[in-house]
Motif scaffolding. Structure first.
Motif: not given
Length: 630
Positions: A552, A572-574, A576-577, A596, A598-600
């Motif tokens: 990340a 990066q979102a993935c 973060l999840f 979560h 931040q990822g969304r």
């Protein structure tokens, strides 16, 4: 019944004659052929994303003055081009689909490029008429300049706006200079020249044309039309503002803002070998002008390093014979103009003759401002041949020739313009024609990699795997080509191989490529694209080791280098999840919820129409993302 007066008939005849001789109308009718195959295509997957789509200077919230302030380490300085892109963004980015199609900003830029190119052609036509050429000769030169298939690149490739913009201001400035009879008009010509330089620095090529005009063609003060004898003092007074402006801009380009990142040794390693190689390069320019069926986006040029190289004498001799023949065939009273045309062609190529060399030292777009001189010499030779054949009706022959000539080249433009609808089309064509071109293979591999990403996002894993393997083959070929180190793509090749190995679950190969790339990158300045690619590879190696925190972090670094790269936002979102899931398992619910969200937010920041939008929506639809923070 009203019978028209004789004066009315004469007026009508004059109108028809002017219409027939207004070749700019003929060019206007045929000019859409230049971008017929790609007018509504997306931005070109090459330089466009970095220089236009992701360029912060084009954001509405960025101050306009920032465009005109040189930035340390910049490789180019073309603020007027940036300003026009920003205007295009405001005009076209949110235009309705029914008006301009779904790719409004890119389409608007291409339409603007076409209008600027057409305007440059009109000013060239007026300039040639001012030099005393007949309408047919001026029409031929304008038609050849405006519809040559090589201009497809400058019109259809959005980032090449700088060429047509420099041509528009440069040729209009040259026209104003030639017809100037007052200080105010000369000031206007200098201002137009400065606009051309702010569009692209290679507009410096127009200075020798001004000097040549003063030396060869300046008409006498009594208006008799004959060139006046060279007089140093008045000529210096007229040319001096152009010379001073050129000097100031050269200082600014080389001292204030220009990075040396793209500066490379001359062909063959010295000025001597650069001059030898220029003989072959000028021949290639002439060949591509006369026979454009082999033009390509990029080329491989093997330098000439010794006087014993047969290419030096064969191609140099062919060029001398052609130039001498065209001057000889021109009518006696036109030979000075024919010589002026050849000198215009060669001298205007000066900024691109590699005495100060870039990594890539041959492009068809480099002769944009030089081509009119070549066509002028050729047209005067054809006029001279027609004059020696009294059995031919020169006027009808010229009209038919120009019409056929325009239609044939317009058809070439249509065919070539389809290549600019997609990077894979263009660079596949380039590799076919120039198999040793580093740039051609590099950009083809980049396009294939993007295709693989899109196929993977759609769930077509088989096609994605095939495209990735094809990309690996292209990159391995790149690593064997002779000019690899000159073009500084060795590091990029290893980075891309590492990314592919990481994507295809070959962690050992990815780690090996990362080690090679990291050693090569130590202590060297690099572009944001290279730095982002290095960060991506580090992130993917960390992913393979399930080090999601590290992954990340590095995807975040890649996003810092290229803030608008939607692909990095998704990755990066993935990560973060994944981190959010880990934190939930360890009972750190507040941290998990924050990660979560931040990822969304990263996924939802990708707008419809952007490359990563479909992939982001697919991730948002997964059960993993639908879980609401507690």
């Amino acid at each position: 019944m009203n019978i028209p007066a004789e004066s009315d008939n004469k007026a009508c005849g004059v109108f028809i004659d002017r219409w027939k001789n207004s070749w700019w109308l003929w060019v206007l009718v045929l000019s859409p052929a230049i971008f017929f195959g790609c007018w509504n295509a997306k931005f070109f997957d090459c330089d466009d994303p970095q220089l236009i789509v992701e360029n912060k200077l084009l954001d509405p919230e960025t101050s306009l003055k920032e465009i005109f302030i040189p930035k340390k380490g910049e490789s180019f300085f073309y603020p007027l081009t940036l300003l026009t892109w920003r205007i295009d963004r405001a005009l076209w980015r949110h235009a309705p689909d029914w008006l301009i199609g779904e790719n409004g900003w890119a389409t608007g830029i291409r339409a603007g490029n076409l209008l600027l190119h057409f305007g440059a052609g009109v000013f060239l036509w007026l300039l040639l008429l001012k030099l005393g050429l007949s309408r047919n000769v001026a029409g031929f030169v304008m038609l050849a300049f405006a519809l040559h298939p090589s201009v497809v690149e400058s019109v259809c490739w959005p980032v090449e706006r700088k060429h047509v913009l420099a041509g528009f201001f440069g040729l209009s400035g040259l026209y104003v200079y030639i017809r100037a009879r007052s200080g105010t008009a000369r000031v206007c010509s200098v201002l137009l020249y400065q606009c051309a330089l702010l569009a692209k620095p290679s507009a410096l090529a127009l200075l020798p044309v001004v000097v040549l005009y003063e030396f060869f063609l300046r008409p006498s003060a009594d208006g008799a039309g004959e060139p006046e004898p060279w007089r140093l003092r008045p000529a210096l007074g007229r040319v001096c503002p152009w010379v001073l402006l050129t000097g100031l801009n050269l200082y600014a380009f080389t001292r204030l803002n220009m990075s040396t990142h793209f500066i490379a040794p001359p062909p063959g390693g010295s000025l001597y070998t650069a001059l030898l190689t220029d003989v072959y390069i000028i021949y290639r320019y002439v060949f591509n002008l006369l026979l454009p069926h082999r033009i390509a986006a990029y080329y491989y040029i093997e330098p000439i390093v010794t006087l014993t190289d047969w290419r030096l004498w064969a191609y140099g001799g062919a060029g001398l014979v052609l130039s001498a023949l065209t001057i000889f065939l021109a009518r006696k009273e036109d030979r000075r103009l024919a010589l002026f045309g050849w000198l215009w062609f060669v001298c205007a190529l000066g900024p691109h003759l590699n005495l100060i060399s870039l990594a890539d030292f041959f492009h068809d777009r480099f002769y944009y401002l030089a081509a009119p001189g070549f066509w002028l010499a050729l047209a005067l030779a054809a006029k001279g041949v027609a004059a020696r054949l009294p059995a031919i009706n020169a006027q009808k022959a010229a009209s038919v020739t120009l019409i056929v000539f325009g239609l044939v080249w317009a058809s070439f433009c249509v065919k070539y313009s389809y290549l600019y609808a997609d990077a894979a089309f263009l660079f596949s064509d380039t590799v076919q024609k120039e198999p040793q071109s580093i740039y051609g293979r590099h950009f083809l591999s980049t396009a294939l990699l993007r295709y693989a990403d899109r196929a993977a996002a759609k769930g077509d894993t088989e096609s994605a795997a095939q495209l990735l393997e094809q990309t690996v083959r292209e990159i391995n070929t790149i690593l064997t080509l002779p000019d690899l180190d000159r073009y500084m793509y060795r590091l990029d090749a290893h980075l891309t191989l590492g990314v592919i190995y990481a994507k295809t679950n070959r962690p050992a190969g990815a780690a090996e490529q990362l080690e090679i790339a990291s050693k090569m990158a130590e202590g060297r300045p690099h572009t944001a694209a290279v730095l982002s690619c290095l960060a991506e590879l580090q992130a993917r190696v960390a992913m393979a080791n399930r080090e999601f925190t590290r992954a990340a972090y590095f995807f975040g670094k890649a996003l810092e280098y290229l803030p608008r790269c939607t692909r990095f936002r998704v990755y990066q979102a993935c990560m973060l999840f994944e981190l959010s899931a880990e934190k939930k398992q360890t009972g750190e619910r507040e941290t998990a919820d924050l990660l979560h969200k931040q990822g969304r937010a990263l996924l939802e920041s990708i707008e419809p129409g952007q490359d990563g939008y479909a992939e982001a929506q697919a991730v948002l639809e997964t059960d993993f993302v639908k879980v609401k923070p507690e």
